[in-house]
Design an enzyme around this catalytic site. Structure first.
Site, PDB file in Angstrom:
ATOM      1  N   ASP A 163       0.827  -1.207   0.000  1.00 14.99           N
ATOM      2  CA  ASP A 163       0.000   0.000   0.000  1.00 14.99           C
ATOM      3  C   ASP A 163       0.864   1.260   0.000  1.00 14.99           C
ATOM      4  OD1 ASP A 163      -2.370  -1.334  -0.112  1.00 14.99           O
ATOM      5  OD2 ASP A 163      -2.802  -1.223   2.026  1.00 14.99           O
TER       6      ASP A 163
ATOM      7  N   LYS B 239      -3.925   2.900  -2.113  1.00 18.27           N
ATOM      8  CA  LYS B 239      -5.171   3.662  -2.172  1.00 18.27           C
ATOM      9  C   LYS B 239      -4.980   4.937  -1.371  1.00 18.27           C
ATOM     10  CE  LYS B 239      -7.882  -0.605  -1.952  1.00 18.27           C
ATOM     11  NZ  LYS B 239      -8.853  -1.356  -1.122  1.00 18.27           N
TER      12      LYS B 239
ATOM     13  N   MET C 179      -7.779   8.879   8.969  1.00 21.40           N
ATOM     14  CA  MET C 179      -8.257   9.221   7.620  1.00 21.40           C
ATOM     15  C   MET C 179      -9.365  10.271   7.657  1.00 21.40           C
ATOM     16  SD  MET C 179      -8.239   5.382   5.940  1.00 21.40           S
ATOM     17  CE  MET C 179      -9.076   4.608   7.333  1.00 21.40           C
TER      18      MET C 179
END
Length: 515
Positions: free
Chosen positions: A36, A58, A175
């Site tokens: 990632d 991502k 996030m």
């Protein structure tokens, strides 16, 4: 064909030193790593030279591959008989969709195992001096994500602000930077005090870490003003006002790239890590052991070693050839410095001679004088030999056990002194091209060299890649290494006063204190 397997590996929150031993073992032995965007680049350097690396990162609004495509890829590689490391930031089961991937592998009939990692929800606040629980301030911690995936793949904010506002403990939001104003407004509208302490930690536990402390009513305005962005962890609660940072970490926030052999990189990494430095493994030198057996030691009085690598290869060959350590009885052991001597001490052997200055010149001069003196001879200032009245012993010979590419200085000085010797190359140093190509593109605050050959190989790689590095400061382990570096650059470099790991750390700390 062997059965493949997928490991869901927790890559932690940025500092490679926080990864578990089991995760490191999988990375070193896997055939394919699927990684990632938020994993430490250092972790990828631990893989084998022929390991296949596939990026599937991502980030908000941008996906290299969709989740279904990642699942198909993992299953495909495992069916090819490969050991696959699915390397994910933090912990795979903390908002990392690791559970989904495990179930997908199970459905596909592929073996799968999860290896936990340290979650950024806990470790990033800690790196900024914020404990998520603290007696008298917070008895609980709640972790939520500020970005949730919808069925169409787009992200949105789904938080129960009424429930979150009633919490007395710490609220950690992952996030959430793209919805920061909505989060702050939602919490205050639900009754959370505007004066609640808050913190935002950006790129936590890396050399680029930044931490901002404020109150809830100013959270969005201050983060915007100071340029805070993802990746970041948001902390809401009384503990955000704490700042528990060690005072003895002289190199906190400093990045140091280490070139050289694995032994050099490993030892220096540990010493620099104790001072708080972020260490980058930029090693590209490989030890290729000489397949010839060790020589017969009979007739030789001294065994001479010029590096820890040589000492370790020697001991390894003694074991492989089933050579009893008792065959070394009566032989003198000479080492270029305490690092080399320490390798022997771990095996229960104690070195007889180490020069005061740790380089080949002083080793050769000092050991030659010591040998001649023991033989009943002395070297006068003019360089001539003076035989003592009671001289009756023969001058013992020496075996130089070192790298094939080693400096000729040792043999030249022994020849001048009339002392016979045998050169026995224990190993050759080779350049791993793919690692060097990656190393020369990295520009940490400091780059450390452990040998003149390492300097030459590094700048050859820079020239081949057409790369210039005007950001990093160079540090050399000794004056000979420094002389080689000055051949390749005009700028001044730092040279450790003592040519060992301790000397390098002291040199770096001294330079940092002056800046």
């Amino acid at each position: 064909m062997k059965a493949g397997k997928v490991y869901l590996v927790g890559g932690g929150c940025g500092d490679a030193g926080l990864v578990t031993c089991k995760a490191a073992d999988v990375l070193r032995n896997c055939d394919t790593v699927v990684y990632d965007s938020l994993v430490s680049e250092e972790l990828l350097q631990w893989t084998k030279a022929d390991c296949e690396k596939i990026y599937v990162g991502k980030r908000y609004g941008s996906h290299a591959l969709k989740q279904d495509e990642i699942n198909i890829l993992l299953a495909k590689k495992a069916r090819e008989g490969k050991t696959v490391a699915r390397l994910k930031g933090g912990d795979p089961y903390v908002f990392g969709r690791g559970g989904e991937e495990f179930l997908a592998m199970k459905k596909a009939g592929v073996g799968c195992e999860e290896i936990p990692g340290i979650s950024s929800a806990i470790a990033v606040p800690a790196a900024a001096g914020i404990p998520v629980t603290h007696r008298g301030l917070s008895a609980s911690v709640t972790v939520v994500t500020g970005t949730a995936a919808q069925e169409d793949g787009r992200s949105c904010l789904k938080l129960d602000f009424d429930a979150l506002a009633r919490l007395d403990g710490t609220l950690v939001i992952l996030m959430g930077m793209h919805h920061l104003q909505e989060i702050a407004d939602g919490l205050m509208a639900a009754g959370k005090s505007p004066e609640t302490p808050c913190a935002v930690i950006m790129e936590g536990s890396t050399a680029r870490q930044k931490c901002m402390r404020t109150v809830l009513s100013e959270l969005f305005r201050e983060a915007s003003r100071q340029g805070y962005r993802s990746p970041a962890v948001i902390v809401v609660g009384a503990v955000a006002g704490l700042e528990l940072i060690p005072e003895d970490k002289k190199l906190s926030g400093v990045t140091v790239g280490l070139t050289g052999t694995p032994h050099f990189v490993k030892k220096l990494s540990a010493a620099l890590g104790e001072q708080g430095a972020r260490v980058w493994d930029m090693g590209f030198m490989e030890i290729c052991e000489n397949k010839e057996p060790l020589p017969d030691f009979n007739g030789y009085g001294w065994l001479v070693f010029t590096s820890p690598n040589g000492a370790q290869v020697f001991l390894d060959k003694m074991r492989k050839e089933r050579r009893d350590l008792r065959t070394l009885w009566g032989k003198g052991l000479a080492a270029i410095g305490p690092g080399t001597a320490a390798v022997f001490e771990e095996a229960g052997l104690y070195v007889d001679y180490v020069p005061e200055i740790y380089d080949v010149f002083h080793l050769a001069q000092g050991l030659a004088a010591h040998i001649l003196e023991e033989a009943g001879q002395a070297v006068r200032p003019g360089g001539c030999l003076e035989v003592c009245k009671n001289a009756a012993r023969e001058i013992p010979s020496a075996i130089f056990l070192r790298a094939k590419e080693a400096s000729p200085e040792l043999s030249l000085i022994f020849s001048e002194k009339g002392i016979s010797f045998l050169e026995h190359p224990l190993y050759e140093l080779a350049v791993r091209e793919e690692r060097r190509a990656g190393a020369v593109t990295k520009m940490p605050d400091y780059i450390v060299f452990g040998s003149a050959m390492g300097v030459r190989a590094y700048f050859q790689g820079m020239e081949q890649g057409g790369i210039r590095n005007e950001k990093s400061c160079y540090i050399c382990i000794g004056e000979r290494c420094g002389e080689e570096l000055r051949k390749h650059m005009d700028a001044t470099c730092l040279v450790a006063e003592k040519a060992d790991v301790t000397g390098i750390v002291e040199c770096l700390c001294r330079d940092r204190a002056q800046k």
